[in-house]
Scaffold this motif. Structure first.
Motif, PDB file in Angstrom:
ATOM      1  N   THR A  55       0.819  -1.211   0.000  1.00  0.00           N
ATOM      2  CA  THR A  55       0.000   0.000   0.000  1.00  0.00           C
ATOM      3  C   THR A  55       0.853   1.262   0.000  1.00  0.00           C
ATOM      4  OG1 THR A  55      -1.588   1.319   1.278  1.00  0.00           O
ATOM      5  CG2 THR A  55      -0.243  -0.237   2.527  1.00  0.00           C
ATOM      6  N   PRO A  56       0.642   2.131  -0.971  1.00  0.00           N
ATOM      7  CA  PRO A  56       1.316   3.431  -0.905  1.00  0.00           C
ATOM      8  C   PRO A  56       0.645   4.295   0.159  1.00  0.00           C
ATOM      9  CG  PRO A  56      -0.158   3.358  -2.793  1.00  0.00           C
ATOM     10  CD  PRO A  56      -0.218   1.995  -2.144  1.00  0.00           C
ATOM     11  N   THR A  57       1.302   5.369   0.528  1.00  0.00           N
ATOM     12  CA  THR A  57       0.695   6.317   1.476  1.00  0.00           C
ATOM     13  C   THR A  57       0.191   7.529   0.702  1.00  0.00           C
ATOM     14  OG1 THR A  57       2.209   5.637   3.234  1.00  0.00           O
ATOM     15  CG2 THR A  57       1.130   7.774   3.506  1.00  0.00           C
ATOM     16  N   TYR A  58      -1.085   7.801   0.823  1.00  0.00           N
ATOM     17  CA  TYR A  58      -1.666   9.025   0.259  1.00  0.00           C
ATOM     18  C   TYR A  58      -2.371   9.754   1.387  1.00  0.00           C
ATOM     19  CZ  TYR A  58      -0.674   7.605  -4.546  1.00  0.00           C
ATOM     20  OH  TYR A  58      -0.036   7.272  -5.712  1.00  0.00           O
ATOM     21  N   HIS A  59      -2.056  11.021   1.542  1.00  0.00           N
ATOM     22  CA  HIS A  59      -2.686  11.847   2.586  1.00  0.00           C
ATOM     23  C   HIS A  59      -2.553  11.181   3.961  1.00  0.00           C
ATOM     24  CE1 HIS A  59      -4.130  14.109  -0.796  1.00  0.00           C
ATOM     25  NE2 HIS A  59      -4.643  13.003  -1.297  1.00  0.00           N
ATOM     26  N   HIS A  60      -1.344  10.698   4.247  1.00  0.00           N
ATOM     27  CA  HIS A  60      -1.025  10.101   5.552  1.00  0.00           C
ATOM     28  C   HIS A  60      -1.901   8.898   5.889  1.00  0.00           C
ATOM     29  CE1 HIS A  60       1.797  13.285   6.565  1.00  0.00           C
ATOM     30  NE2 HIS A  60       0.959  14.072   5.913  1.00  0.00           N
ATOM     31  N   ASP A  61      -2.369   8.231   4.880  1.00  0.00           N
ATOM     32  CA  ASP A  61      -3.306   7.135   5.133  1.00  0.00           C
ATOM     33  C   ASP A  61      -3.156   6.072   4.052  1.00  0.00           C
ATOM     34  OD1 ASP A  61      -5.324   5.739   6.373  1.00  0.00           O
ATOM     35  OD2 ASP A  61      -6.812   7.343   6.202  1.00  0.00           O
ATOM     36  N   MET A  62      -3.844   4.953   4.268  1.00  0.00           N
ATOM     37  CA  MET A  62      -3.912   3.919   3.240  1.00  0.00           C
ATOM     38  C   MET A  62      -5.034   4.270   2.262  1.00  0.00           C
ATOM     39  SD  MET A  62      -5.830   0.900   5.386  1.00  0.00           S
ATOM     40  CE  MET A  62      -5.159   1.331   6.986  1.00  0.00           C
ATOM     41  N   PRO A  63      -4.978   3.793   1.032  1.00  0.00           N
ATOM     42  CA  PRO A  63      -6.061   4.069   0.083  1.00  0.00           C
ATOM     43  C   PRO A  63      -7.377   3.450   0.565  1.00  0.00           C
ATOM     44  CG  PRO A  63      -4.121   3.206  -1.037  1.00  0.00           C
ATOM     45  CD  PRO A  63      -3.881   3.034   0.429  1.00  0.00           C
ATOM     46  N   ILE A  64      -8.454   4.062   0.168  1.00  0.00           N
ATOM     47  CA  ILE A  64      -9.789   3.645   0.628  1.00  0.00           C
ATOM     48  C   ILE A  64     -10.083   2.185   0.256  1.00  0.00           C
ATOM     49  CG2 ILE A  64     -11.015   4.554  -1.420  1.00  0.00           C
ATOM     50  CD1 ILE A  64     -12.305   4.856   2.163  1.00  0.00           C
ATOM     51  N   ASP A  65      -9.558   1.726  -0.871  1.00  0.00           N
ATOM     52  CA  ASP A  65      -9.812   0.339  -1.308  1.00  0.00           C
ATOM     53  C   ASP A  65      -9.306  -0.664  -0.259  1.00  0.00           C
ATOM     54  OD1 ASP A  65      -9.240   2.241  -3.444  1.00  0.00           O
ATOM     55  OD2 ASP A  65      -9.782   0.600  -4.803  1.00  0.00           O
ATOM     56  N   ILE A  66      -8.109  -0.359   0.268  1.00  0.00           N
ATOM     57  CA  ILE A  66      -7.506  -1.255   1.263  1.00  0.00           C
ATOM     58  C   ILE A  66      -8.295  -1.171   2.573  1.00  0.00           C
ATOM     59  CG2 ILE A  66      -5.390  -1.741   2.581  1.00  0.00           C
ATOM     60  CD1 ILE A  66      -4.580  -2.123  -0.215  1.00  0.00           C
ATOM     61  N   LYS A  67      -8.646   0.071   2.936  1.00  0.00           N
ATOM     62  CA  LYS A  67      -9.392   0.260   4.184  1.00  0.00           C
ATOM     63  C   LYS A  67     -10.729  -0.474   4.125  1.00  0.00           C
ATOM     64  CE  LYS A  67      -8.749   4.212   6.263  1.00  0.00           C
ATOM     65  NZ  LYS A  67      -8.812   5.626   6.635  1.00  0.00           N
ATOM     66  N   MET A  68     -11.419  -0.346   2.998  1.00  0.00           N
ATOM     67  CA  MET A  68     -12.735  -0.988   2.848  1.00  0.00           C
ATOM     68  C   MET A  68     -12.624  -2.507   2.887  1.00  0.00           C
ATOM     69  SD  MET A  68     -14.944   1.305   2.895  1.00  0.00           S
ATOM     70  CE  MET A  68     -16.373   0.297   2.511  1.00  0.00           C
ATOM     71  N   LEU A  69     -11.552  -3.038   2.326  1.00  0.00           N
ATOM     72  CA  LEU A  69     -11.372  -4.495   2.344  1.00  0.00           C
ATOM     73  C   LEU A  69     -11.326  -5.003   3.785  1.00  0.00           C
ATOM     74  CD1 LEU A  69     -10.704  -7.233   0.992  1.00  0.00           C
ATOM     75  CD2 LEU A  69      -8.289  -6.588   1.186  1.00  0.00           C
ATOM     76  N   PHE A  70     -10.536  -4.331   4.625  1.00  0.00           N
ATOM     77  CA  PHE A  70     -10.425  -4.797   6.009  1.00  0.00           C
ATOM     78  C   PHE A  70     -11.689  -4.496   6.814  1.00  0.00           C
ATOM     79  CE2 PHE A  70      -5.911  -4.922   4.819  1.00  0.00           C
ATOM     80  CZ  PHE A  70      -5.652  -6.227   5.189  1.00  0.00           C
ATOM     81  N   GLU A  71     -12.359  -3.389   6.488  1.00  0.00           N
ATOM     82  CA  GLU A  71     -13.655  -3.096   7.124  1.00  0.00           C
ATOM     83  C   GLU A  71     -14.617  -4.235   6.854  1.00  0.00           C
ATOM     84  OE1 GLU A  71     -13.492   0.600   9.064  1.00  0.00           O
ATOM     85  OE2 GLU A  71     -15.293  -0.632   8.794  1.00  0.00           O
ATOM     86  N   GLU A  72     -14.657  -4.633   5.585  1.00  0.00           N
ATOM     87  CA  GLU A  72     -15.608  -5.653   5.172  1.00  0.00           C
ATOM     88  C   GLU A  72     -15.227  -7.023   5.745  1.00  0.00           C
ATOM     89  OE1 GLU A  72     -16.915  -4.778   1.258  1.00  0.00           O
ATOM     90  OE2 GLU A  72     -17.572  -6.864   0.960  1.00  0.00           O
ATOM     91  N   ALA A  73     -13.935  -7.311   5.744  1.00  0.00           N
ATOM     92  CA  ALA A  73     -13.479  -8.588   6.306  1.00  0.00           C
ATOM     93  C   ALA A  73     -13.851  -8.663   7.794  1.00  0.00           C
ATOM     94  CB  ALA A  73     -11.978  -8.743   6.110  1.00  0.00           C
ATOM     95  N   ALA A  74     -13.726  -7.526   8.489  1.00  0.00           N
ATOM     96  CA  ALA A  74     -14.083  -7.505   9.913  1.00  0.00           C
ATOM     97  C   ALA A  74     -15.587  -7.695  10.074  1.00  0.00           C
ATOM     98  CB  ALA A  74     -13.629  -6.191  10.545  1.00  0.00           C
ATOM     99  N   ALA A  75     -16.357  -6.993   9.247  1.00  0.00           N
ATOM    100  CA  ALA A  75     -17.823  -7.083   9.334  1.00  0.00           C
ATOM    101  C   ALA A  75     -18.300  -8.506   9.046  1.00  0.00           C
ATOM    102  CB  ALA A  75     -18.464  -6.099   8.366  1.00  0.00           C
ATOM    103  N   ARG A  76     -17.601  -9.177   8.165  1.00  0.00           N
ATOM    104  CA  ARG A  76     -18.012 -10.547   7.787  1.00  0.00           C
ATOM    105  C   ARG A  76     -17.326 -11.611   8.639  1.00  0.00           C
ATOM    106  NH1 ARG A  76     -20.289 -11.048   2.621  1.00  0.00           N
ATOM    107  NH2 ARG A  76     -20.727  -9.040   1.703  1.00  0.00           N
ATOM    108  N   ASN A  77     -16.553 -11.130   9.626  1.00  0.00           N
ATOM    109  CA  ASN A  77     -15.907 -12.045  10.556  1.00  0.00           C
ATOM    110  C   ASN A  77     -14.991 -13.053   9.857  1.00  0.00           C
ATOM    111  OD1 ASN A  77     -15.414 -12.723  13.164  1.00  0.00           O
ATOM    112  ND2 ASN A  77     -17.068 -14.244  13.287  1.00  0.00           N
ATOM    113  N   VAL A  78     -14.265 -12.560   8.862  1.00  0.00           N
ATOM    114  CA  VAL A  78     -13.321 -13.419   8.137  1.00  0.00           C
ATOM    115  C   VAL A  78     -12.185 -13.812   9.090  1.00  0.00           C
ATOM    116  CG1 VAL A  78     -11.669 -13.480   6.218  1.00  0.00           C
ATOM    117  CG2 VAL A  78     -13.892 -12.370   5.917  1.00  0.00           C
ATOM    118  N   GLN A  79     -11.890 -15.081   9.150  1.00  0.00           N
ATOM    119  CA  GLN A  79     -10.900 -15.601  10.104  1.00  0.00           C
ATOM    120  C   GLN A  79      -9.504 -15.676   9.470  1.00  0.00           C
ATOM    121  OE1 GLN A  79     -11.514 -16.304  13.446  1.00  0.00           O
ATOM    122  NE2 GLN A  79     -13.395 -15.229  12.867  1.00  0.00           N
ATOM    123  N   LEU A  80      -8.571 -14.915  10.015  1.00  0.00           N
ATOM    124  CA  LEU A  80      -7.203 -14.890   9.477  1.00  0.00           C
ATOM    125  C   LEU A  80      -6.173 -15.183  10.560  1.00  0.00           C
ATOM    126  CD1 LEU A  80      -7.630 -11.619   7.370  1.00  0.00           C
ATOM    127  CD2 LEU A  80      -7.654 -13.962   6.499  1.00  0.00           C
TER     128      LEU A  80
END
Ligand SMILES: Cc1cc2nc3c(=O)[nH]c(=O)nc-3n(C[C@H](O)[C@H](O)[C@H](O)COP(=O)(O)O)c2cc1C
Length: 145
Positions: A55-80
Motif C-alpha cells: 500500500t502506498p501512502t496518500y494523505h497520511h493514510d492507506m487508500p480507501i480500497d484497502i481500508k474498505m477491504l479490512f472493514e468488510e473482512a471484519a464485518a463478515r468475521n473473516v478468520q485470518l
C-alpha cells in the motif's frame, strides 16, 4: 497446495513494482501458489494461507480500497488468525500506510506479522526490490514450519 496472496494498490506503479518483486520472492520458495492481485473479495481472503499487502501512502493514510477491504473482512468475521502476513509500500515523505495495515492485520485479525513494514521512497531501486523478494520468500517459508 498452499495459497499466498500478494494484494496491492498502486496509482503510479511504484508499489506495483514492489508487489511484483514480493510475488517473485514468494514463488521462489516453491511451496505455494502465489496470486498477485489488486482486488480480492473480503470473503475470499480467508482462503489464503498467507497474505502480503502493498500500500502506498496518500494523505497520511492507506487508500480507501484497502481500508474498505479490512472493514468488510471484519464485518463478515473473516478468520485470518495465525496466518503469516507482511506489508510493504512506496511513499514520498511520511509512509504511514504499511504500518497502519500491519497494525490491523496484527491487532484486529491476529495474523502472524513476521517483519516490520518494508518501505521504498518513490520508485523502488534494485536494493529495495531485493528486499521485496526477500520479504516474499520469508513469509512463504513460514508456511514450512
Ligand atoms: C496527492 C498525493 C498525496 C500524497 N500523500 C503522501 C503522504 O501523506 N505521505 C507520503 O509519504 N507520501 C505521500 N504521497 C507520495 C506517494 O506515496 C508516492 O508518490 C508513492 O510513490 C505512490 O506510490 P504508487 O506509485 O504505488 O501509487 C502522496 C502523493 C500524492 C500524489
Amino acid at each position: 497446495m498452499r495459497r499466498i496472496l500478494v494484494l496491492y494498490y498502486s496509482r503510479t506503479g511504484n508499489t506495483e513494482r514492489m508487489a511484483k518483486a514480493v510475488a517473485e520472492g514468494a514463488r521462489s520458495a516453491g511451496n505455494a501458489q502465489v496470486e498477485l492481485s489488486y482486488f480480492v473479495e473480503a470473503d475470499d481472503l480467508g482462503g489464503f494461507d498467507a497474505v502480503l499487502v502493498g500500500t502506498p501512502t496518500y494523505h497520511h493514510d492507506m487508500p480507501i480500497d484497502i481500508k474498505m477491504l479490512f472493514e468488510e473482512a471484519a464485518a463478515r468475521n473473516v478468520q485470518l488468525q495465525g496466518k503469516p502476513a507482511g506489508t510493504f509500500g512506496s511513499f514520498g515523505w511520511s509512509g504511514e500506510a504499511p504500518k497502519l495495515v500491519m497494525e490491523i492485520m496484527k491487532n484486529k485479525f491476529q495474523m502472524d506479522v513476521a517483519k516490520a513494514p518494508l518501505l521504498a521512497k518513490y520508485g523502488p531501486d534494485a536494493a529495495a526490490l531485493d528486499e521485496c523478494r526477500l520479504l516474499g520468500k520469508q513469509v512463504a517459508e513460514i508456511l514450512n514450519r
